[in-house]
Design an enzyme around this catalytic site. Structure first.
Site, PDB file in Angstrom:
ATOM      1  N   GLU A  43      -0.194   4.167   3.552  1.00 58.27           N
ATOM      2  CA  GLU A  43      -0.255   5.348   4.310  1.00 58.27           C
ATOM      3  C   GLU A  43       0.467   6.703   3.882  1.00 58.27           C
ATOM      4  O   GLU A  43       1.340   6.537   2.917  1.00 58.27           O
ATOM      5  CB  GLU A  43       0.707   5.139   5.594  1.00 58.27           C
ATOM      6  N   CYS A  91       4.636  12.883   2.404  1.00 57.15           N
ATOM      7  CA  CYS A  91       5.375  11.592   2.086  1.00 57.15           C
ATOM      8  C   CYS A  91       4.361  10.587   1.653  1.00 57.15           C
ATOM      9  O   CYS A  91       3.478  10.235   2.448  1.00 57.15           O
ATOM     10  CB  CYS A  91       5.828  11.252   3.824  1.00 57.15           C
ATOM     11  N   CYS A 125       6.439  -4.140   0.762  1.00 61.07           N
ATOM     12  CA  CYS A 125       7.729  -3.923   0.054  1.00 61.07           C
ATOM     13  C   CYS A 125       8.602  -5.314  -0.253  1.00 61.07           C
ATOM     14  O   CYS A 125       8.373  -5.977   0.954  1.00 61.07           O
ATOM     15  CB  CYS A 125       8.752  -2.782   0.633  1.00 61.07           C
ATOM     16  N   GLU A 136       9.201   0.522  -2.259  1.00 61.20           N
ATOM     17  CA  GLU A 136      10.434   0.868  -3.092  1.00 61.20           C
ATOM     18  C   GLU A 136       9.976   1.392  -4.244  1.00 61.20           C
ATOM     19  O   GLU A 136       9.691   0.692  -5.116  1.00 61.20           O
ATOM     20  CB  GLU A 136      11.298  -0.452  -3.177  1.00 61.20           C
ATOM     21  N   SER A 184      13.120   8.286  -2.878  1.00 61.73           N
ATOM     22  CA  SER A 184      14.080   7.687  -1.903  1.00 61.73           C
ATOM     23  C   SER A 184      14.227   6.288  -2.430  1.00 61.73           C
ATOM     24  O   SER A 184      13.223   5.509  -2.706  1.00 61.73           O
ATOM     25  CB  SER A 184      13.432   7.756  -0.737  1.00 61.73           C
ATOM     26  N   LEU A 189      21.448   4.258   2.615  1.00 60.36           N
ATOM     27  CA  LEU A 189      22.725   3.515   2.529  1.00 60.36           C
ATOM     28  C   LEU A 189      22.915   2.584   3.708  1.00 60.36           C
ATOM     29  O   LEU A 189      23.157   1.376   3.678  1.00 60.36           O
ATOM     30  CB  LEU A 189      23.908   4.553   2.496  1.00 60.36           C
ATOM     31  N   ASN A 237      13.122   4.098  14.322  1.00 57.81           N
ATOM     32  CA  ASN A 237      11.951   3.943  15.124  1.00 57.81           C
ATOM     33  C   ASN A 237      11.691   2.582  15.263  1.00 57.81           C
ATOM     34  O   ASN A 237      11.586   1.951  14.395  1.00 57.81           O
ATOM     35  CB  ASN A 237      10.945   4.635  14.077  1.00 57.81           C
TER      36      ASN A 237
END
Ligand code: SAH
Ligand code: SF4
Length: 382
Positions: A91, A104, A111, A166, A197, A220, A301
């Site tokens: 996506e 994004c 992952c 990731e 990220s 984090l 979410n």
């Protein structure tokens, strides 16, 4: 097998041109046609000799992503699902704001990190995306949006590697894609407008610092190791102290930049005032060694399999207040694209789990306190 030119950064393109017996500067021309003009057909490249165009047509191709669907939110957010073969769907989300357009991008199908609060993590790992599959999300979206919005100039000003996967566990394919984003003959984005990220792959943070020090966001989610290991299993391998030391080293490669710490707010799990105070103490220790950071609090979410609940907004604000009172710049992420399930951690969930969509959306609506859905806090605004 022909070469997909979307797999190549400028250096790779130059090597490919040499293989064809061409001068290296042809690479620049090709690059500009593909990335700046959105060409997908060599016949469009009118400033290349016909003989070269014919040679390219038999040895190369420009193959973009296969679109499964496009969803547009009432707030302008657009989400695409792309089929990357063997039943895998990834996506890409475009988030327009008054002063920027952010894309994004996904780096993997699924992952392997398996964070508890992330629906991609719950899906498990399928495979790494290729450089072409990563950069073609930008290639496709940028040129689609120019047509769609009737704009001649650039639409996407920022890229965040915050889609599925990731990115630092797919480093070899990620790096050339980042280079294309930054290349003046590619998308010409400044390194502060490209954000990687990561959940904290320490050795790869050091590699990125050396190879391509773009903006770094670190997920984090907890101020101490026991809790973080429970939420982000990779923490067992790279605990918080090591992670923050890597962030500090990163900043010597990217001076004057902040590290952004992302913190997903989970009701009763990591959102208590005590957690905020522990974060303040942690950041103070590392600030003494040169770490400068800001915090981005992300309202969770929800999705059914997680068993977790979004923190109530007053809780989020109280948490933000403690960080801000300690001098830490803190923002609360806006929730965008709720109506099309484009929010963080829900990516491609509706393909894998169509039946869950309605439930998830209902849960999200309940999670929005009294219609407050956009909150931005900073030291200045507070
Ligand atoms: N794997 C990388 C990048 C992709 S996830 C990483 O973990 O940083 C991008 C961001 O979305 C991360 O900060 C992640 O913690 C957050 N996220 C994942 N699932 C979420 C959810 N259900 N609600 C809110 N944020 C979520
Ligand atoms: Fe992977 Fe990031 Fe999701 Fe964790 S939050 S499972 S690292 S995509």
């Amino acid at each position: 097998m022909t070469t997909n030119l979307l797999d190549l950064d400028l250096e790779g393109m130059a090597a490919f041109c040499e293989q064809l017996g061409q001068k290296r500067f042809r690479a620049t021309q090709l690059f500009r046609w593909i990335h700046q003009k959105g060409a997908s057909d060599f016949e469009q490249m009118t400033d290349l000799a016909k003989a070269l165009r014919e040679k390219l047509a038999v040895s190369a191709r420009i193959t973009g992503p296969k679109v499964v669907s496009r969803h547009e939110s009432t707030d302008g957010t657009i989400k695409w699902l792309f089929d990357v073969g063997a039943g895998d769907v990834i996506e890409t989300v475009f988030i327009p704001e008054s002063d920027r357009g952010t894309l994004c991008i996904s780096s993997q199908a699924g992952c392997a990190v398996g964070c508890r609060f992330c629906s991609t993590g719950h899906q498990g790992f399928s495979r790494n995306l290729t450089t072409g599959e990563i950069i073609s999300q930008l290639w496709f979206a940028e040129h689609f949006l120019r047509k769609h919005l009737g704009r001649d100039e650039r639409v996407i000003s920022n890229v965040v590697m915050m889609g599925m996967g990731e990115p630092l566990q797919n480093y070899s394919q990620l790096l050339p894609a980042l280079k294309v984003m930054l290349d003046d003959h590619g998308y010409g984005l400044s390194r502060r407008r490209v954000t990687v990220s990561t959940s904290g792959v320490v050795p790869m943070i050091d590699r990125l610092a050396r190879d391509c020090p773009v903006a770094l966001a670190v997920s984090l989610h907890a101020p101490q190791d026991a809790l973080r290991s429970d939420l982000v299993p990779l923490n067992k391998k790279y605990p918080i102290a090591e992670l923050l030391e890597a962030c500090t080293r990163y900043q010597s490669a990217a001076p004057r930049d902040f590290i952004t710490f992302e913190y997903c707010m989970l009701d009763g799990v990591n959102d208590q005032p005590e957690h905020a105070r522990q974060l303040v103490a942690l950041m103070k220790t590392h600030a003494a060694n040169g770490l400068s950071c800001k915090f981005n609090l992300i309202p969770f979410n929800p999705f059914p399999a997680s068993g977790l609940v979004r923190s109530q907004m007053p809780q989020v604000m109280a948490f933000a207040r403690i960080l801000m009172d300690a001098g830490i710049v803190t923002t609360v992420r806006k929730t965008r694209g709720d109506d099309i399930d484009a929010a963080c951690g829900q990516l491609a969930g509706d393909v894998q789990d169509r039946t869950g969509v309605d439930q998830r959306m209902a849960a999200q609506r309940q999670g929005m306190l009294g219609g407050i859905k956009v909150v931005v806090l900073s030291k200045d605004a507070a």
